[in-house]
Design an enzyme around this catalytic site. Structure first.
Site, PDB file in Angstrom:
ATOM      1  N   TRP A 113       9.191 -29.056  12.904  1.00  0.00           N
ATOM      2  CA  TRP A 113      10.037 -29.719  13.897  1.00  0.00           C
ATOM      3  C   TRP A 113      10.537 -28.707  14.915  1.00  0.00           C
ATOM      4  O   TRP A 113      11.137 -27.695  14.532  1.00  0.00           O
ATOM      5  CB  TRP A 113      11.219 -30.392  13.210  1.00  0.00           C
ATOM      6  CG  TRP A 113      12.242 -30.924  14.156  1.00  0.00           C
ATOM      7  CD1 TRP A 113      12.018 -31.818  15.167  1.00  0.00           C
ATOM      8  CD2 TRP A 113      13.635 -30.585  14.210  1.00  0.00           C
ATOM      9  NE1 TRP A 113      13.199 -32.068  15.833  1.00  0.00           N
ATOM     10  CE2 TRP A 113      14.206 -31.326  15.265  1.00  0.00           C
ATOM     11  CE3 TRP A 113      14.458 -29.752  13.458  1.00  0.00           C
ATOM     12  CZ2 TRP A 113      15.552 -31.254  15.599  1.00  0.00           C
ATOM     13  CZ3 TRP A 113      15.806 -29.673  13.785  1.00  0.00           C
ATOM     14  CH2 TRP A 113      16.342 -30.417  14.840  1.00  0.00           C
ATOM     15  N   GLY A 114      10.315 -28.974  16.188  1.00  0.00           N
ATOM     16  CA  GLY A 114      10.903 -28.167  17.250  1.00  0.00           C
ATOM     17  C   GLY A 114       9.939 -27.186  17.883  1.00  0.00           C
ATOM     18  O   GLY A 114       9.076 -26.613  17.219  1.00  0.00           O
TER      19      GLY A 114
ATOM     20  N   SER B  36      11.976 -36.179  25.562  1.00  0.00           N
ATOM     21  CA  SER B  36      12.469 -35.029  24.803  1.00  0.00           C
ATOM     22  C   SER B  36      12.155 -33.725  25.532  1.00  0.00           C
ATOM     23  O   SER B  36      10.989 -33.327  25.647  1.00  0.00           O
ATOM     24  CB  SER B  36      11.809 -35.032  23.413  1.00  0.00           C
ATOM     25  OG  SER B  36      11.734 -33.730  22.873  1.00  0.00           O
TER      26      SER B  36
END
Lengths: 198, 198
Positions: free
Chosen positions: B178-179, B12
């Protein structure tokens, strides 16, 4: 020259978050905002993207995340009890008078994502028109005319052609930025234009 | 107490961006990072999410967006010519010694997303182990043992149970972020813990 094109759907809560920050961005940068409503459903379909809330874990996180952004910016936020709903008529209202587009869009966003109003209803459309500085009766006639309907379709088609896959999509020239969380990069792109112009 | 659990897959790129910022976050907050590799493919499958790069418009934007983040942070970035690839062995290396997990993870991330190395290769795994302060020969034996394999599976299962649907997923207690673009909210959550502890 110094201009950001803001493509959005009133049904997108992250577009609401971004929209609330645009007046301050205009203040800081002197840029112009082109308010360009588009039909997000068509953008998803054409780009092959899915609604983010389709994934249950993601939908749950989004509820928390939107509240964090609202707290961060100090803006009101409430999940809409009317979602999903057809935002097309309210988006056409934004296209009635370009000089008032920002005021109409912000009134509609607040109704949708801060006040839990049903923006499909005629009384609510009239209220939004009025808050945005339009004559409600004239505005509600105009949104049934082909010229306004065509503009919403044309915005949607253009967003897709220029690379949109979600909302908000912000364009500075050909540079595309997706998401309220990219406003800092939008502002940097506007500042680069200002530097080049000197 | 003041702890962020960093769930990630080496495949990722946004996890790479986030990982590079964790040492400075630790410096500022005094928090501890638990480096928790997980198999992102399994997280996508279980949550019903899709690979973000499945949508062509989104994939094109991601290439630009990742470059913007790299420029923003002043870190090296290069799209991997080996992507997609099996990152399981490299992720098991991170689980060999918890005291060295961060150093091994950062070496593997750099190899993958800054130096375009093929982290499936044994020679590269040895190099990453060494950079992370592990004995390469012992480490490469350990990653074939059931105990290490089980830990990667357990991390993946736990991430899914706790609400993950993508990477990086950061948890402060039960709060999920998230992120890489939510690191500011992670830091605020850590600061709230510090305030409560006073």
């Amino acid at each position: 020259m110094k201009r950001v094109e803001f493509f959005f759907d009133l049904s997108s809560p992250y577009s609401y978050i971004a929209a609330t920050q645009l007046p301050a961005l205009v203040e800081r940068t002197g840029a112009e905002v082109a308010w360009r409503p588009m039909v997000l459903f068509a953008v998803f379909k054409s780009s092959g993207n899915d609604m983010p809330a389709r994934v249950p874990h993601k939908a749950r996180w989004m509820g928390q995340d939107l509240q964090r952004w609202a707290d961060h910016y100090g803006i009101p936020w409430k999940m809409s009890s009317h979602f999903p709903l057809n935002t097309v008529k309210a988006m056409r209202l934004i296209l009635v008078d370009d000089a008032k587009a920002g005021a109409v869009a912000l009134a509609a966003f607040r109704a949708m994502w801060a006040e839990d109003r049903d923006i499909t209803q005629e009384a609510e459309l009239r209220r939004i028109a009025e808050l945005g500085g339009l004559d409600p009766t004239t505005a509600l006639q105009k949104i049934e005319e082909p010229a306004i309907k065509d503009r919403l379709r044309a915005n949607t088609d253009e967003a897709i052609t220029r690379g949109a896959f979600g909302a908000p999509t912000m364009l500075v020239g050909d540079e595309l930025f997706w998401g309220n969380d990219r406003l800092q990069f939008v502002e940097q792109a506007l500042e680069r234009i200002a530097l080049r112009a000197k």
